[in-house]
Motif scaffolding. Structure first.
Motif, mmCIF file in Angstrom:
data_model
loop_
_atom_site.group_PDB
_atom_site.id
_atom_site.type_symbol
_atom_site.label_atom_id
_atom_site.label_comp_id
_atom_site.label_asym_id
_atom_site.label_seq_id
_atom_site.Cartn_x
_atom_site.Cartn_y
_atom_site.Cartn_z
ATOM 1 N N THR A 33 0.445 -0.949 -0.293
ATOM 2 C CA THR A 33 0.268 0.125 0.048
ATOM 3 C C THR A 33 0.672 1.082 0.008
ATOM 4 O OG1 THR A 33 0.146 0.161 2.088
ATOM 5 C CG2 THR A 33 -1.775 -1.068 1.550
ATOM 6 N N ARG A 34 2.046 1.280 -0.134
ATOM 7 C CA ARG A 34 3.252 2.770 0.114
ATOM 8 C C ARG A 34 4.384 1.593 -0.884
ATOM 9 N NH1 ARG A 34 6.714 1.449 4.543
ATOM 10 N NH2 ARG A 34 6.079 0.384 6.304
ATOM 11 N N THR A 35 5.287 2.638 -0.786
ATOM 12 C CA THR A 35 6.719 2.357 -1.737
ATOM 13 C C THR A 35 6.959 1.363 -1.012
ATOM 14 O OG1 THR A 35 7.098 4.511 -1.452
ATOM 15 C CG2 THR A 35 8.957 3.498 -1.453
ATOM 16 N N VAL A 36 8.556 0.575 -1.861
ATOM 17 C CA VAL A 36 9.019 -0.857 -0.902
ATOM 18 C C VAL A 36 10.663 -0.952 -1.504
ATOM 19 C CG1 VAL A 36 9.273 -3.276 -1.707
ATOM 20 C CG2 VAL A 36 6.798 -2.381 -1.823
ATOM 21 N N SER A 37 10.922 -1.087 -0.492
ATOM 22 C CA SER A 37 12.667 -0.897 -0.618
ATOM 23 C C SER A 37 13.338 -2.207 -1.022
ATOM 24 C CB SER A 37 13.132 -0.169 0.481
ATOM 25 O OG SER A 37 12.544 1.110 0.718
ATOM 26 N N ILE A 38 13.930 -1.817 -2.182
ATOM 27 C CA ILE A 38 14.534 -3.355 -2.465
ATOM 28 C C ILE A 38 15.994 -2.765 -2.357
ATOM 29 C CG2 ILE A 38 15.709 -4.879 -3.758
ATOM 30 C CD1 ILE A 38 13.771 -4.446 -5.334
ATOM 31 N N VAL A 39 17.090 -3.390 -0.466
ATOM 32 C CA VAL A 39 17.924 -2.990 -0.404
ATOM 33 C C VAL A 39 19.363 -3.721 -0.870
ATOM 34 C CG1 VAL A 39 19.998 -3.012 1.396
ATOM 35 C CG2 VAL A 39 17.407 -2.862 1.671
ATOM 36 N N VAL A 40 20.158 -3.525 -2.150
ATOM 37 C CA VAL A 40 21.004 -3.780 -2.235
ATOM 38 C C VAL A 40 22.227 -4.302 -1.788
ATOM 39 C CG1 VAL A 40 22.591 -4.505 -5.193
ATOM 40 C CG2 VAL A 40 20.286 -3.696 -4.986
ATOM 41 N N PRO A 41 23.305 -5.174 -1.236
ATOM 42 C CA PRO A 41 24.634 -4.387 -0.561
ATOM 43 C C PRO A 41 25.496 -4.802 -1.256
ATOM 44 C CG PRO A 41 24.421 -6.923 -0.647
ATOM 45 C CD PRO A 41 22.786 -6.130 -1.024
ATOM 46 N N TRP A 63 2.163 -3.213 -8.767
ATOM 47 C CA TRP A 63 1.650 -2.922 -7.539
ATOM 48 C C TRP A 63 1.165 -1.280 -7.778
ATOM 49 C CZ3 TRP A 63 7.274 -4.734 -4.787
ATOM 50 C CH2 TRP A 63 6.877 -6.316 -4.390
ATOM 51 N N GLY A 64 1.688 -0.915 -8.505
ATOM 52 C CA GLY A 64 0.789 0.951 -8.133
ATOM 53 C C GLY A 64 1.225 1.537 -7.415
ATOM 54 N N TYR A 83 21.414 -4.875 7.494
ATOM 55 C CA TYR A 83 20.376 -3.270 7.469
ATOM 56 C C TYR A 83 19.149 -3.896 7.282
ATOM 57 C CZ TYR A 83 18.041 0.527 5.579
ATOM 58 O OH TYR A 83 16.735 1.770 5.615
ATOM 59 N N ALA A 84 18.840 -5.024 6.044
ATOM 60 C CA ALA A 84 17.759 -5.953 5.952
ATOM 61 C C ALA A 84 17.290 -6.375 6.849
ATOM 62 C CB ALA A 84 18.406 -6.103 4.632
ATOM 63 N N ALA A 85 18.871 -7.508 7.805
ATOM 64 C CA ALA A 85 17.699 -8.396 8.613
ATOM 65 C C ALA A 85 17.650 -7.700 9.597
ATOM 66 C CB ALA A 85 19.156 -9.154 8.592
ATOM 67 N N GLN A 86 17.499 -6.301 10.061
ATOM 68 C CA GLN A 86 17.433 -5.471 10.806
ATOM 69 C C GLN A 86 15.719 -4.808 10.664
ATOM 70 O OE1 GLN A 86 20.216 -3.448 13.767
ATOM 71 N NE2 GLN A 86 21.658 -4.223 12.280
ATOM 72 N N ALA A 87 15.648 -4.611 9.877
ATOM 73 C CA ALA A 87 14.889 -3.811 9.072
ATOM 74 C C ALA A 87 12.955 -4.538 9.530
ATOM 75 C CB ALA A 87 14.309 -3.834 7.756
ATOM 76 N N LYS A 88 12.561 -3.596 9.817
ATOM 77 C CA LYS A 88 10.834 -4.405 10.136
ATOM 78 C C LYS A 88 9.992 -5.325 9.291
ATOM 79 C CE LYS A 88 5.876 -2.434 11.527
ATOM 80 N NZ LYS A 88 5.094 -1.586 11.743
ATOM 81 N N PRO A 89 9.274 -6.191 9.421
ATOM 82 C CA PRO A 89 9.559 -7.685 8.516
ATOM 83 C C PRO A 89 7.789 -7.286 8.117
ATOM 84 C CG PRO A 89 9.134 -8.220 11.165
ATOM 85 C CD PRO A 89 10.098 -7.209 11.310
ATOM 86 N N ASP A 90 7.739 -6.824 7.300
ATOM 87 C CA ASP A 90 6.866 -5.768 7.029
ATOM 88 C C ASP A 90 6.860 -6.424 5.023
ATOM 89 O OD1 ASP A 90 8.011 -4.134 6.379
ATOM 90 O OD2 ASP A 90 6.692 -2.599 7.633
ATOM 91 N N GLY A 91 7.365 -6.833 4.882
ATOM 92 C CA GLY A 91 7.512 -6.327 3.647
ATOM 93 C C GLY A 91 7.730 -5.197 2.556
ATOM 94 N N TYR A 92 8.268 -4.244 3.508
ATOM 95 C CA TYR A 92 8.456 -2.840 2.393
ATOM 96 C C TYR A 92 10.164 -2.545 2.316
ATOM 97 C CZ TYR A 92 3.424 -2.145 2.448
ATOM 98 O OH TYR A 92 2.266 -2.075 2.187
#
Length: 328
Positions: A33-41, A63-64, A83-92
Motif C-alpha cells: 500500500t506504499r513504497t517498497v525498498s529493495i536493498v542491494v548490499p 503494484w501501483g 541493515y535488511a535483517a534488522q528492518a521491520k518484517p512487513d514486506g516493505y
C-alpha cells in the motif's frame, strides 16, 4: 409466531456473525500500500544492482506503488545485509543479493547477522555460470593437462581473485579442493582487475563468472577456456566442455542471485513477491536483457530456494573453515 420470529432473528444474526468474521480473518491486508525498498548490499553497477534496477520498475507498475533501490555497500556485503535483517518484517524492505550471503558469517569475523535464521527466502532469480580460464601462455590445453601440470609443480601456477575472501577465491579454492592441486593465490582489488591480470599474463589461472565480457574474451582467443562448471555446455560457447566432460565431474559452480525478506515477514507477502518476481522475469524484454549479461533465469518456490540456500550455506562454510579463509 413469536417463537418463529425469534428463530428468524437468531438465524439472521448468526449468518451475519459467521459471514463477516471468517472473511475478516481469512482475507490478508492488501500488499503493498506504499513504497517498497529493495536493498542491494553492493555499489551501483554490479550484477545485483542491475537486477534490482531491472526488476524494481516492473514491480512498481504491477503494484501501483514506487519501488526504490537502496545501495548499502560496505564490509563486503555485511552493511547492507545487516541493515535488511534488522528492518521491520512487513514486506516493505526486501534484500536482493547473491551467493556471498551464504559465505558471510564464516568469512567475516565481524558478522553478527544469522543469515539462515535472520531471513525468509523469497525466491531465486537466476544464475551466472562459472568458467575455468587461463592465460594463453599457460602450456596446458585442457583441464586434465592443467591439473597434471599443477600436480607436477605444486605452488608454481598462480590464480587471481577479487580479494582475500572474495567469491573468486572461494571458487578457485573449491576447484583446488576437488582437483587436489596446489595453486598459489594472488588477490586483486576486484573482479575486473583479476581478469586483467590473467589476460596480461601476470597470473596463470582465473575461475570467473561467464559474463558477456568474459565470454567475448574466450571468443576472441584472448584466454583459454578449459571448462564450464555447469551440468550443460553454454549455447554461446558450444566448444567449451563441462567440468564433467573435462574430467572433474565433482566440480559444480555458479553465481546465483535471489530475493530475501527479514525473518517473520508474513507468508502471504512472501508468496506474492515470489509470484510477482517470477512474472516479471518472464517478460520478453527482461529475458532479453538478462540474456545479454549471460544470466539464466532460474526461479522456483520459497521452499525450494530455502532448501537450496541452506545447502549452499553448509557447503561454503565447510570450505572456508577447512581452508582457513578470511576476508580482507
Amino acid at each position: 409466531m413469536k417463537l418463529g420470529l425469534w428463530r428468524n432473528c437468531a438465524a439472521v444474526l448468526l449468518y451475519l456473525v459467521i459471514g463477516i468474521q471468517p472473511a475478516s480473518a481469512a482475507d490478508p491486508a492488501p500488499y503493498p500500500t506504499r513504497t517498497v525498498s529493495i536493498v542491494v548490499p553492493t555499489t551501483p553497477g554490479g550484477t545485483a544492482d542491475l537486477l534490482a534496477r531491472l526488476i524494481g520498475p516492473k514491480l512498481a507498475v504491477k503494484w501501483g506503488h514506487p519501488v526504490i533501490i537502496e545501495n548499502k555497500p560496505g564490509a563486503g556485503t555485511l552493511v547492507g545485509t545487516d541493515y535488511a535483517a534488522q528492518a521491520k518484517p512487513d514486506g516493505y524492505t526486501l534484500l536482493l543479493t547473491f551467493n556471498e550471503l551464504a559465505t558471510l558469517p564464516a568469512i567475516n569475523k565481524h558478522a553478527k547477522v544469522d543469515v539462515v535464521k535472520g531471513f525468509e527466502r523469497i525466491g531465486k532469480i537466476g544464475t551466472l555460470p562459472v568458467l575455468i580460464l587461463a592465460n594463453p601462455k599457460v602450456q596446458a590445453n585442457s583441464l586434465r593437462e592443467l591439473i597434471a601440470e599443477a600436480k607436477q609443480n605444486p605452488g608454481k601456477l598462480t590464480y587471481a581473485s577479487n580479494g582475500s575472501g572474495g567469491v573468486l577465491q572461494l571458487y578457485s579454492e573449491m576447484f583446488k579442493q576437488e582437483a587436489d592441486v596446489d595453486i598459489m593465490h594472488v588477490p586483486y582489488k576486484g573482479a575486473l582487475e583479476a581478469s586483467t591480470a590473467m589476460l596480461s599474463g601476470e597470473v596463470d589461472v582465473l575461475v570467473q563468472f561467464a559474463s558477456g565480457n568474459v565470454q567475448n574474451y574466450v571468443k576472441a582467443n584472448r584466454t583459454k577456456a578449459y571448462a564450464i562448471a555447469s551440468p550443460e555446455r553454454l549455447p554461446t560457447l558450444p566448444d567449451v566442455p563441462t567440468t564433467a566432460e573435462a574430467g572433474l565431474p565433482s566440480l559444480q559452480l555458479e553465481a546465483w542471485y535471489g530475493v530475501f525478506a527479514p525473518a517473520g515477514t508474513p507468508r502471504s507477502i512472501i508468496d506474492k513477491v515470489n509470484q510477482d518476481v517470477i512474472e516479471v522475469l518472464q517478460m520478453p524484454d527482461v529475458q532479453e536483457r538478462l540474456k545479454g549479461v549471460g544470466m539464466a533465469v532460474d526461479t522456483g518456490t520459497p521452499e525450494s530456494f530455502d532448501a537450496f540456500f541452506k545447502k549452499e550455506y553448509r557447503r561454503w562454510t565447510d570450505l572456508i573453515v577447512n581452508a582457513g579463509i578470511q576476508s580482507n
